[in-house]
Design a protein around this motif. Structure first.
Motif, PDB file in Angstrom:
ATOM      1  N   ASN A  71       0.364 -30.422   5.905  1.00 16.74           N
ATOM      2  CA  ASN A  71       0.234 -31.290   7.083  1.00 16.74           C
ATOM      3  C   ASN A  71      -0.806 -30.773   8.073  1.00 16.74           C
ATOM      4  O   ASN A  71      -0.671 -30.944   9.275  1.00 16.74           O
ATOM      5  CB  ASN A  71       1.587 -31.458   7.786  1.00 16.74           C
ATOM      6  N   THR A  72      -1.860 -30.121   7.568  1.00 20.78           N
ATOM      7  CA  THR A  72      -2.905 -29.606   8.464  1.00 20.78           C
ATOM      8  C   THR A  72      -4.261 -30.247   8.195  1.00 20.78           C
ATOM      9  O   THR A  72      -5.280 -29.743   8.661  1.00 20.78           O
ATOM     10  CB  THR A  72      -3.019 -28.079   8.334  1.00 20.78           C
ATOM     11  N   LYS A  73      -4.285 -31.335   7.443  1.00 16.45           N
ATOM     12  CA  LYS A  73      -5.543 -32.025   7.177  1.00 16.45           C
ATOM     13  C   LYS A  73      -5.806 -33.052   8.276  1.00 16.45           C
ATOM     14  O   LYS A  73      -4.919 -33.815   8.666  1.00 16.45           O
ATOM     15  CB  LYS A  73      -5.505 -32.723   5.816  1.00 16.45           C
ATOM     16  N   PHE A  74      -7.056 -33.071   8.793  1.00 12.45           N
ATOM     17  CA  PHE A  74      -7.464 -34.011   9.828  1.00 12.45           C
ATOM     18  C   PHE A  74      -8.634 -34.848   9.305  1.00 12.45           C
ATOM     19  O   PHE A  74      -9.409 -34.410   8.448  1.00 12.45           O
ATOM     20  CB  PHE A  74      -7.891 -33.270  11.093  1.00 12.45           C
ATOM     21  N   ASP A  75      -8.760 -36.051   9.837  1.00 12.38           N
ATOM     22  CA  ASP A  75      -9.874 -36.916   9.469  1.00 12.38           C
ATOM     23  C   ASP A  75     -11.168 -36.479  10.131  1.00 12.38           C
ATOM     24  O   ASP A  75     -12.255 -36.862   9.693  1.00 12.38           O
ATOM     25  CB  ASP A  75      -9.559 -38.371   9.854  1.00 12.38           C
ATOM     26  N   THR A  76     -11.073 -35.722  11.192  1.00  8.73           N
ATOM     27  CA  THR A  76     -12.250 -35.224  11.904  1.00  8.73           C
ATOM     28  C   THR A  76     -12.491 -33.766  11.549  1.00  8.73           C
ATOM     29  O   THR A  76     -11.599 -33.063  11.065  1.00  8.73           O
ATOM     30  CB  THR A  76     -12.055 -35.367  13.423  1.00  8.73           C
ATOM     31  N   ILE A  77     -13.711 -33.285  11.797  1.00 10.12           N
ATOM     32  CA  ILE A  77     -14.067 -31.899  11.483  1.00 10.12           C
ATOM     33  C   ILE A  77     -13.286 -30.947  12.377  1.00 10.12           C
ATOM     34  O   ILE A  77     -13.196 -31.145  13.593  1.00 10.12           O
ATOM     35  CB  ILE A  77     -15.579 -31.683  11.671  1.00 10.12           C
ATOM     36  N   VAL A  78     -12.710 -29.919  11.761  1.00  9.45           N
ATOM     37  CA  VAL A  78     -11.983 -28.902  12.529  1.00  9.45           C
ATOM     38  C   VAL A  78     -12.998 -27.917  13.106  1.00  9.45           C
ATOM     39  O   VAL A  78     -13.653 -27.169  12.362  1.00  9.45           O
ATOM     40  CB  VAL A  78     -10.957 -28.159  11.641  1.00  9.45           C
ATOM     41  N   ASP A  79     -13.155 -27.937  14.421  1.00 10.69           N
ATOM     42  CA  ASP A  79     -14.103 -27.035  15.071  1.00 10.69           C
ATOM     43  C   ASP A  79     -13.570 -25.615  15.150  1.00 10.69           C
ATOM     44  O   ASP A  79     -14.326 -24.648  15.020  1.00 10.69           O
ATOM     45  CB  ASP A  79     -14.425 -27.541  16.479  1.00 10.69           C
ATOM     46  N   ASN A  80     -12.284 -25.481  15.369  1.00  9.96           N
ATOM     47  CA  ASN A  80     -11.668 -24.154  15.448  1.00  9.96           C
ATOM     48  C   ASN A  80     -10.164 -24.321  15.322  1.00  9.96           C
ATOM     49  O   ASN A  80      -9.621 -25.414  15.526  1.00  9.96           O
ATOM     50  CB  ASN A  80     -12.016 -23.441  16.754  1.00  9.96           C
ATOM     51  N   PHE A  81      -9.481 -23.247  15.006  1.00  5.05           N
ATOM     52  CA  PHE A  81      -8.028 -23.303  14.877  1.00  5.05           C
ATOM     53  C   PHE A  81      -7.462 -21.902  15.017  1.00  5.05           C
ATOM     54  O   PHE A  81      -8.187 -20.898  14.974  1.00  5.05           O
ATOM     55  CB  PHE A  81      -7.617 -23.894  13.516  1.00  5.05           C
ATOM     56  N   SER A  82      -6.155 -21.844  15.176  1.00  2.60           N
ATOM     57  CA  SER A  82      -5.442 -20.567  15.172  1.00  2.60           C
ATOM     58  C   SER A  82      -4.066 -20.788  14.573  1.00  2.60           C
ATOM     59  O   SER A  82      -3.490 -21.869  14.687  1.00  2.60           O
ATOM     60  CB  SER A  82      -5.300 -19.994  16.585  1.00  2.60           C
ATOM     61  N   VAL A  83      -3.571 -19.752  13.906  1.00  2.00           N
ATOM     62  CA  VAL A  83      -2.261 -19.828  13.257  1.00  2.00           C
ATOM     63  C   VAL A  83      -1.458 -18.596  13.644  1.00  2.00           C
ATOM     64  O   VAL A  83      -1.983 -17.475  13.660  1.00  2.00           O
ATOM     65  CB  VAL A  83      -2.392 -19.894  11.718  1.00  2.00           C
ATOM     66  N   ALA A  84      -0.190 -18.773  13.971  1.00  2.00           N
ATOM     67  CA  ALA A  84       0.734 -17.670  14.237  1.00  2.00           C
ATOM     68  C   ALA A  84       2.084 -18.045  13.660  1.00  2.00           C
ATOM     69  O   ALA A  84       2.354 -19.214  13.368  1.00  2.00           O
ATOM     70  CB  ALA A  84       0.848 -17.385  15.733  1.00  2.00           C
ATOM     71  N   LYS A  85       2.934 -17.065  13.481  1.00  2.00           N
ATOM     72  CA  LYS A  85       4.262 -17.322  12.937  1.00  2.00           C
ATOM     73  C   LYS A  85       5.278 -17.378  14.062  1.00  2.00           C
ATOM     74  O   LYS A  85       5.317 -16.497  14.923  1.00  2.00           O
ATOM     75  CB  LYS A  85       4.659 -16.241  11.932  1.00  2.00           C
ATOM     76  N   ASP A  86       6.103 -18.414  14.054  1.00  2.00           N
ATOM     77  CA  ASP A  86       7.182 -18.556  15.028  1.00  2.00           C
ATOM     78  C   ASP A  86       8.291 -17.581  14.662  1.00  2.00           C
ATOM     79  O   ASP A  86       8.907 -17.684  13.597  1.00  2.00           O
ATOM     80  CB  ASP A  86       7.714 -19.992  15.021  1.00  2.00           C
ATOM     81  N   THR A  87       8.561 -16.591  15.532  1.00  2.00           N
ATOM     82  CA  THR A  87       9.535 -15.552  15.209  1.00  2.00           C
ATOM     83  C   THR A  87      10.953 -16.081  15.147  1.00  2.00           C
ATOM     84  O   THR A  87      11.826 -15.447  14.545  1.00  2.00           O
ATOM     85  CB  THR A  87       9.464 -14.420  16.249  1.00  2.00           C
ATOM     86  N   ASP A  88      11.220 -17.246  15.767  1.00  2.00           N
ATOM     87  CA  ASP A  88      12.570 -17.797  15.770  1.00  2.00           C
ATOM     88  C   ASP A  88      12.851 -18.620  14.509  1.00  2.00           C
ATOM     89  O   ASP A  88      13.918 -18.513  13.900  1.00  2.00           O
ATOM     90  CB  ASP A  88      12.799 -18.660  17.016  1.00  2.00           C
ATOM     91  N   THR A  89      11.874 -19.447  14.099  1.00  2.00           N
ATOM     92  CA  THR A  89      12.108 -20.354  12.981  1.00  2.00           C
ATOM     93  C   THR A  89      11.527 -19.857  11.669  1.00  2.00           C
ATOM     94  O   THR A  89      11.909 -20.324  10.605  1.00  2.00           O
ATOM     95  CB  THR A  89      11.498 -21.733  13.297  1.00  2.00           C
ATOM     96  N   GLY A  90      10.577 -18.902  11.743  1.00  2.00           N
ATOM     97  CA  GLY A  90       9.930 -18.418  10.541  1.00  2.00           C
ATOM     98  C   GLY A  90       8.819 -19.326  10.047  1.00  2.00           C
ATOM     99  O   GLY A  90       8.174 -19.032   9.045  1.00  2.00           O
ATOM    100  N   SER A  91       8.564 -20.427  10.741  1.00  2.00           N
ATOM    101  CA  SER A  91       7.506 -21.353  10.340  1.00  2.00           C
ATOM    102  C   SER A  91       6.205 -20.997  11.043  1.00  2.00           C
ATOM    103  O   SER A  91       6.182 -20.278  12.035  1.00  2.00           O
ATOM    104  CB  SER A  91       7.900 -22.794  10.677  1.00  2.00           C
ATOM    105  N   PHE A  92       5.097 -21.536  10.502  1.00  2.00           N
ATOM    106  CA  PHE A  92       3.797 -21.303  11.113  1.00  2.00           C
ATOM    107  C   PHE A  92       3.570 -22.287  12.257  1.00  2.00           C
ATOM    108  O   PHE A  92       3.910 -23.465  12.159  1.00  2.00           O
ATOM    109  CB  PHE A  92       2.687 -21.464  10.073  1.00  2.00           C
ATOM    110  N   GLN A  93       2.986 -21.779  13.337  1.00  2.00           N
ATOM    111  CA  GLN A  93       2.535 -22.618  14.439  1.00  2.00           C
ATOM    112  C   GLN A  93       1.014 -22.664  14.371  1.00  2.00           C
ATOM    113  O   GLN A  93       0.352 -21.636  14.423  1.00  2.00           O
ATOM    114  CB  GLN A  93       2.979 -22.043  15.787  1.00  2.00           C
ATOM    115  N   SER A  94       0.447 -23.872  14.225  1.00  2.95           N
ATOM    116  CA  SER A  94      -0.997 -24.028  14.094  1.00  2.95           C
ATOM    117  C   SER A  94      -1.529 -24.843  15.266  1.00  2.95           C
ATOM    118  O   SER A  94      -0.905 -25.824  15.686  1.00  2.95           O
ATOM    119  CB  SER A  94      -1.346 -24.742  12.781  1.00  2.95           C
ATOM    120  N   TYR A  95      -2.688 -24.423  15.778  1.00  2.91           N
ATOM    121  CA  TYR A  95      -3.339 -25.129  16.878  1.00  2.91           C
ATOM    122  C   TYR A  95      -4.774 -25.430  16.467  1.00  2.91           C
ATOM    123  O   TYR A  95      -5.482 -24.556  15.949  1.00  2.91           O
ATOM    124  CB  TYR A  95      -3.299 -24.296  18.158  1.00  2.91           C
ATOM    125  N   PHE A  96      -5.209 -26.678  16.700  1.00  2.70           N
ATOM    126  CA  PHE A  96      -6.499 -27.137  16.205  1.00  2.70           C
ATOM    127  C   PHE A  96      -7.324 -27.744  17.331  1.00  2.70           C
ATOM    128  O   PHE A  96      -6.791 -28.470  18.182  1.00  2.70           O
ATOM    129  CB  PHE A  96      -6.310 -28.200  15.107  1.00  2.70           C
TER     130      PHE A  96
END
Length: 743
Positions: A202-227
């Motif tokens: 669920n990280t595909k965008f129709d527009t070009i990704v200029d920059n992003f960052s990924v970190a792990k949520d310590t509570d849920t164990g899932s990745f938090q992504s910012y684009f």
């Protein structure tokens, strides 16, 4: 980090955020006319800017590389010849200078390549880039001043993909944008040197990704992504739907959407932190670069936490839910109607909803309560609640002498009897925020040798003014810096008016609303801050005593053998034994002499969570100590906490409370006779404590245990094992009351 800082960071070529002081803003890198420029932003104000290097490729990314040597600040970037270069800040001349590392690396990148850098899990320096053929590659430092290249790596990256190197769960991760896909990432197996290919859904965008960052949520164990893509800032929480946080304009200016929750904090570590701003470059041997041990990645240090404490409120925390936890009080005092405030706190293992407030909202004379105390339009019951004396508890020192001279003791609680399923859980708390450093000869003032964790932190004061009606408007909130910290009191510049006494003093900690004090007075002297009673250890001992919460004077036993009894024994520092002092041992016997007792108490909980998700601490209770003083620190006899260090696979005693002293005991709840597991922090997750006696194989020694119930054998077999979803590991703990010794 605020959503605005996040937007600016992703808009920039590179970024770094000072550690532990929100007021220092953020440092951003950009390219202008072939020059790499560093800009220092504080809020919306550009404080200053400096040129780092010239001959820089216009579309380069740049990365701060921090912690290579104490106080050293490096920046890595790509020049106009597509070579990776490294510059360092020279404090003496207050300028940036080229280092020999670029020549040593001898890296030529693709003309479209971006880069990333970090300190790896073993303390190694790591640089990633795209080679001349567009493949991901990199270089990392090795022993004896050597650098090892890696790549080309598997994967199908977009040419010019942004890159993000992160250490997650003690493993090196390299994130990038896949062709015709979303975010791909490679994970290094340090044992084999192989990189495993993965994708973030669920990280595909129709527009070009200029920059992003990924970190792990310590509570849920899932990745938090910012684009940053298509002129907008987006968040992807795990595999959930995408959330637009707002539009991003010139200079990274964010125009937040409704979901951006402006002013709240984002769980993100992409803007790397640093401790100091410079060191003379001539004092650093850049040509023979070797990491000093104290600058290893935090997961590799002997005595430091794998994750530094984080302040701020996460983006996924509902922004105004705290309003339902603040209540307005009305009462009659000295012949007139008065108003004050209180607030719900999530205290685990009690049958009551607990409202904290100022003592002077409840007491009007020595040992005499105010009359006609009412909670006005309780946010949960939606009506007024009459408060009778049996529902009130007040600090005994203030109850006996209700005077402003007793300001640090000016607190009390209102107890509302409700069933477990009807509990209304309010603000969270964490004992870490209540433990002020102590001077050698004082128990009242924060010490000079260690900085108080709350010093200069931004805190909020919330409450209703006397003329406010809870049915018409929510409670007010002001903010300001905590300007003075004491063991039993905080002073802060957050505004408060008469009638707001008893309201919460709180902040964002580990992503959620966490209370640190009860507001009760204005400034003592002109120029000082408003005052609040700090929620320190003695405060919580008082609260838990009122509520009968916790388990004092217990030994900790392990159900791991059908034949022998096993319990946790802590070696005291003063012992003459040859065993390593302050260490935890498995004591085996039938049942064996018990010399170690603990006081077990809640030490941290988040808003609204139930008992299994609270954290508890074990305080060592010395068997020769007066039980009435156990759990109370003095300058000469500081408390000693059990530290559950899952990374080092040991249990030990520490005079300093930190996150390793916090454990979950999900099955215990309020039934101390029920077996339970102990779950300790390990990186971003939890591991389960276990005891064994497999090393005790001498039959003669084991036979000795049969002859006397006081006989024992000690073994160091305390360990931590992963928690699986299928079932917990065999073996559980139980608390027992110490039995008297027989002559």
């Amino acid at each position: 980090m605020s959503a605005q800082d996040l937007a600016r960071s992703l808009f920039a070529a590179g970024s770094v955020k000072p550690e532990g002081n929100e007021g220092e803003g953020i440092y951003l890198l950009s390219v202008r006319d072939g020059n790499l420029v560093e800009k220092h932003w504080v809020g919306d104000t550009l404080e200053n800017e400096n040129v780092i290097a010239s001959d820089v490729r216009n579309d380069t990314s740049a990365s701060y590389l921090l912690g290579v040597e104490p106080d050293l600040r490096l920046v890595v970037f790509i020049d106009q010849g597509n070579a990776v270069q490294c510059y360092a800040y020279n404090e003496d001349i207050e300028e940036w200078e080229e280092t020999p590392l670029g020549t040593k690396w001898n890296i030529t990148t693709s003309p479209e390549s971006k880069l990333s850098s970090t300190i790896g899990p073993e303390g190694e320096v790591v640089i990633s880039y795209q080679d001349e053929n567009g493949h991901l590659a990199g270089v990392m430092s090795a022993a004896d001043d050597e650098w090892e290249a890696f790549g080309p790596l598997d994967g199908d990256p977009v040419l010019g993909t942004p890159q993000c190197l992160e250490v997650i769960d003690d493993k090196l991760h390299l994130f990038y944008v896949e062709i015709d896909g979303g975010i791909g990432y490679l994970v290094l197996d340090s044992a084999t040197g192989n990189w495993q290919v993965n994708v973030l859904n669920n990280t595909k965008f129709d527009t070009i990704v200029d920059n992003f960052s990924v970190a792990k949520d310590t509570d849920t164990g899932s990745f938090q992504s910012y684009f940053l893509t298509g002129g907008s800032l987006w968040n992807v929480d795990g595999e959930k739907e995408k959330t637009c946080l707002g539009k991003v304009g010139d200079n990274g200016k964010l125009i937040p959407s409704d979901k951006a929750q402006a002013g709240f904090r984002i769980k993100w570590r992409g803007a790397r932190k640093f401790l100091a701003m410079g060191v003379p470059v001539e004092d650093v041997d850049l040509e023979n670069l070797v990491l000093s041990k104290e600058r290893y990645h935090s997961t590799q240090r002997n005595d430091e936490l794998s994750n530094p404490e984080s302040f701020g409120i996460d983006l996924d925390t509902p922004p105004r839910r705290w309003e339902d936890w603040v209540v307005k009080l009305s009462f009659e005092k000295l012949g007139g109607e008065k108003h004050g405030n209180g607030f719900y706190v999530n205290v685990p293992n009690t049958a009551f909803d607990v409202i904290f407030t100022a003592g002077h909202n409840l007491v009007d004379a020595p040992r005499n309560y105010c009359s006609n105390i009412r909670i006005i339009n309780d946010p949960f019951k939606k009506n007024d609640i009459s408060v009778t004396p049996d529902m009130i508890r007040v600090c005994e020192k203030y109850f006996e002498d209700p005077d402003e001279l007793n300001d640090v003791h000016d607190y009390g609680v209102i107890l509302l009897k409700r069933g477990t399923k009807e509990r209304h859980r309010g603000f969270g708390f964490n004992l870490i925020l209540g433990l002020a450093p102590l001077r050698d000869n004082s128990t009242t003032t924060a010490g000079d040798m260690e900085r108080d964790i709350l010093q200069d932190s931004v805190v909020y004061v919330s409450g209703y003014m006397p003329g406010d009606s809870p049915s018409d408007k929510p409670p007010r909130r002001s903010e300001g810096r905590c300007v003075r910290t004491f063991a039993r009191q905080l002073q802060y510049k957050a505004d408060a008016m008469q009638g707001m006494s008893g309201g919460p003093v709180w902040l964002g900690f580990r992503g959620v609303e966490t209370v640190v004090a009860i507001h009760n007075y204005g400034p003592k002297k002109e120029g000082q801050g408003n005052r609040g009673s700090r929620l320190n250890l003695n405060f919580w001992h008082t609260i838990f005593g009122w509520l009968d919460v916790g388990w004092p004077g217990k030994s900790l036993h392990y159900r791991g053998s059908p034949t022998y009894s096993m319990h946790l024994h802590m070696e005291e520092p003063s012992t003459s034994s040859k065993k390593k002092s302050k260490r935890g041992w498995v004591r085996v016997g039938k049942p064996g002499r018990v010399d170690t007792l603990f006081d077990v108490m809640p030490v941290a909980t988040r808003p609204k969570v139930r008992e299994p998700d609270a954290y508890y601490g074990f305080i060592l209770r010395r068997t020769h100590t007066n039980t009435e003083t156990s759990g109370t620190a003095t300058a000469s006899i500081p408390l000693e906490w059990v530290r559950w260090d899952a990374k080092k696979n040991e249990v030990s005693i520490s005079k300093h409370f930190d996150a390793r002293c916090e454990v979950k005991i999900p099955q215990l709840i309020n039934q101390s006779a029920k077996p339970f597991t102990i779950q300790a922090r390990c990186g971003d997750g939890l591991k389960q404590a276990r005891m064994e006696m497999s090393r005790l194989t001498d039959e003669a020694e084991l036979d000795m245990l049969e002859y006397n119930a006081q006989n024992f054998l000690d073994t160091s077999e305390v360990s931590f094992v992963p928690i699986t979803k299928e079932k917990v590991v065999n073996g559980t703990f139980e608390l027992r009351q110490r039995l008297p010794r027989r002559g």
